[in-house]
Design a protein around this motif. Sequence first.
Motif, short mmCIF file in Angstrom:
data_model
loop_
_atom_site.label_atom_id
_atom_site.label_comp_id
_atom_site.label_asym_id
_atom_site.label_seq_id
_atom_site.Cartn_x
_atom_site.Cartn_y
_atom_site.Cartn_z
N TYR A 1 -11.43 2.43 16.95
CA TYR A 1 -10.42 2.23 15.91
C TYR A 1 -10.22 3.55 15.18
O TYR A 1 -11.17 4.26 14.90
N LYS B 1 -11.79 -6.64 25.63
CA LYS B 1 -11.79 -5.73 24.50
C LYS B 1 -12.66 -4.51 24.78
O LYS B 1 -12.28 -3.39 24.52
N SER C 1 -11.26 -9.82 3.43
CA SER C 1 -10.51 -8.56 3.37
C SER C 1 -9.57 -8.57 2.19
O SER C 1 -8.86 -9.54 1.95
N ARG D 1 0.81 -1.20 0.00
CA ARG D 1 0.00 0.00 0.00
C ARG D 1 0.85 1.26 0.00
O ARG D 1 0.34 2.36 0.01
N LEU E 1 -12.71 -5.82 12.64
CA LEU E 1 -12.56 -5.66 14.09
C LEU E 1 -13.66 -4.77 14.66
O LEU E 1 -14.15 -5.01 15.76
N ALA E 2 -14.04 -3.75 13.89
CA ALA E 2 -15.07 -2.83 14.37
C ALA E 2 -16.38 -3.57 14.61
O ALA E 2 -17.16 -3.18 15.48
N GLY F 1 -5.48 -2.10 11.57
CA GLY F 1 -6.62 -1.98 12.47
C GLY F 1 -6.31 -2.51 13.86
O GLY F 1 -6.85 -2.03 14.85
N CYS G 1 -6.11 -3.76 3.00
CA CYS G 1 -6.59 -2.80 3.99
C CYS G 1 -5.98 -3.10 5.35
O CYS G 1 -5.11 -3.94 5.47
N CYS G 2 -6.49 -2.41 6.36
CA CYS G 2 -5.95 -2.60 7.71
C CYS G 2 -6.73 -3.63 8.50
O CYS G 2 -6.38 -3.93 9.63
N GLU G 3 -7.81 -4.16 7.96
CA GLU G 3 -8.69 -5.13 8.62
C GLU G 3 -9.39 -4.55 9.84
O GLU G 3 -9.89 -5.28 10.69
N GLY G 4 -9.44 -3.24 9.94
CA GLY G 4 -10.07 -2.59 11.08
C GLY G 4 -11.59 -2.69 11.05
O GLY G 4 -12.24 -2.68 12.09
N CYS H 1 -14.46 5.08 7.96
CA CYS H 1 -13.15 4.50 8.26
C CYS H 1 -12.90 4.70 9.75
O CYS H 1 -12.53 5.76 10.18
N ALA H 2 -13.16 3.69 10.59
CA ALA H 2 -13.73 2.41 10.24
C ALA H 2 -15.26 2.52 10.18
O ALA H 2 -15.81 3.57 10.49
N LEU I 1 -16.67 -6.32 16.01
CA LEU I 1 -16.61 -6.84 17.38
C LEU I 1 -17.02 -5.79 18.41
O LEU I 1 -17.30 -6.11 19.56
N GLU I 2 -17.06 -4.52 17.99
CA GLU I 2 -17.52 -3.47 18.90
C GLU I 2 -18.98 -3.66 19.29
O GLU I 2 -19.48 -2.99 20.18
N ILE J 1 -2.61 2.07 8.76
CA ILE J 1 -1.73 0.98 8.38
C ILE J 1 -2.30 -0.33 8.90
O ILE J 1 -2.29 -1.35 8.23
#
Lengths: 429, 251
Positions: free
Chosen positions: A158, A143, B14, A42, B23-24, A65, B17-20, B139-140, B26-27, A63
């Motif tokens: 995030y 978490k 995915s 990237r 993960l989000a 997550g 990307c950042c894979e965020g 984002c995210a 899971l919030e 960069i």
Amino acid sequence: MHSDEHFSLENITKIEGHASLEVQLKSGIVEKCEFRIQENHRFFEDLAIGKSFEEIPLIMSRICGFCCSSHLNTAIEACEKALGFEASEQTLLLRELAINMEFLKSHALHLYLLVLPDFLGKESVLNFDKKEHQYIHDALDFKKTATDTLNVLGARAYHTVNFRVGGFSKFPEQGQLDSCMKGLEKMRSKAFQAIELFSKFVSGQIFERKTNYVGLVGQGYCLLCGSIQCSDGTVIPEENFLSHLEEFVVPYSSAKSAKFDGKEFVVGALARINLNGKELCSDAKKAIKDSNLKFPNFSPFYNNPSQAVEMLQTIDSSIKILNEIKIRQEPLQKISPREKTGTGVTEAPRGVLYHSYSIGSDGLIKKSRIVVPTQQNSKSIESDLRDFIPSLLGLQKEKAGLEIEKLIRAYDPCISCATHFLKVKWRKS
Amino acid sequence: MKKNIGKTRIGFFSLSCCEGCELAVLELNRDFVNALGFVEILESRILREKNPEQELGIAFVEGSIVGKDDLEKIQKIRQRSKFLVAMGACATIAGIPGIRNSLPEKTKSALPLHAVKKPLAAVHRLSDFVKVDFELQGCAINEKEFLKILVQLHHGFFPRLEEVPVCKECKEKENPCLLLKGIACLGPVTYAGCDALCPGVKAQCIGCRGFTKDANFASLKSMFKEFGLKGNEIKNLFTYFNNNPFEKGGF
């Protein structure tokens, strides 16, 4: 698995990002072992060029997550150093709090959702049976405690918003921080349980391989600043990291590998406790003793219980910060640019993270350099596998593959991070 | 009358990307666990060891199309999925990886595009190549929005995006307007749905939810000029996230 075998693990699962492994065995000896990182580039180092220093942290957060707060705060530190700006004590404490929460969140998700299924003999956390469901709740509770605090500090879990070069766009309210503390205190007993749980899983593990460990050392169990120390005794200031680091391209991987003073090395939770264990909080030390963990430790599998120890460490360190802090609303400092290079080094959940930016007199980035933990660990992952794989001869192929994946997962590799900066300077001759 | 509709088969994927965004999700915390009562996560490289390709009710895909393998992957996912939902700025507007599209020619030509993994000439959002049924912006992403559309699709409703700019939510929350303070904010041209998160903490909107259809770029740009922003500063702001090669707010 036979003594002459060629095998590959395509698309290693339950890690962050895309990677595979290629192994060639001959007469029981590993002839080839390639840990192939397979993400697309990237070009983050190039994306920074021409952007203003104020924009850099928000871009670099993207960069990864999993460790976005680490990238964000390391970029801020680098920019502030270049600009000669010193952040207020309150700002520094809240940044440290954010990094602590990043550790708690990242370690808990990795241990419970990605590692635990291996030890319980399950394909996925999604197949946990009823009595194992408590583990999912524990993971999400850890978490949630961490992300609730990040929400208070940065408006979301995030890619937080408030953290800026120069301070905070808006500080949290004192009352919000008090409720964060209550949440953290509740999780302490669970953290002790986590240390016990993940120690139990490695107790029978005899594989070890002595290598070099690199991490930040300084006052306390430092994650944000300090000197860089190698277990061979070398201690260097943060800004000299690159001159000791040799980065090289491996033809089969889309991330660069690295050596420190010509030697391969390991960064991350195990490295930090090996180097800096004496600085852990008293309860973390007690939990280590109670769980029969021994440090320094040379087994890569011990990175998992080390992460669990750090969960307790970061909870206690955060409670200490929250006890001290009395929020005053400070305005965000407007900083005038100057031409200079600044370096930020922090401990990210997976190890030493390096950001460096050259800023021009117009405030725009002219050059940037980023070194992330997983690319530093990639050589050691391969060396560990070379030593480890012969001990799996005779096992069923699927079982051997699982043991190999367990070792790779123990490192908690973060592939998104590792690839997204590759800057090859080779020319076709 | 209650109809038994069975579990919805979903997958998370995915690209680059950042894979965020995954993960989000899971919030959602306990709601995530509750959702497992009506959905079945059949594919997720991060959560599952075995991910055989199968037919899916909904594929949630984060990330931009950066390399040829991303393109092949998304085409395969499209073929076997009833609904395809693009998650996050990378997948919907090319996002941060797409800054590469907006770099000056000189910088772009110096990129190591012959590197170990050859990228495509430009970074693309999903809808440039495949039919996308719904776009989750941000984002995210906002996890509540994710749950909302998951529930709607599960029950056979087609979700609809509320097409209003961030300013609407800012007004509702009674945030002080940053533009009135001379701060360049992309709120007027960016889709809402984030609860005006950034302006809420005194930070400018940087457009991560994509530009609205009727955005008046010219007027906002001339306002930013009056604030004293230089041309490149304005360009940087408009191309923070909005970097789609086929559709870029005037840049």
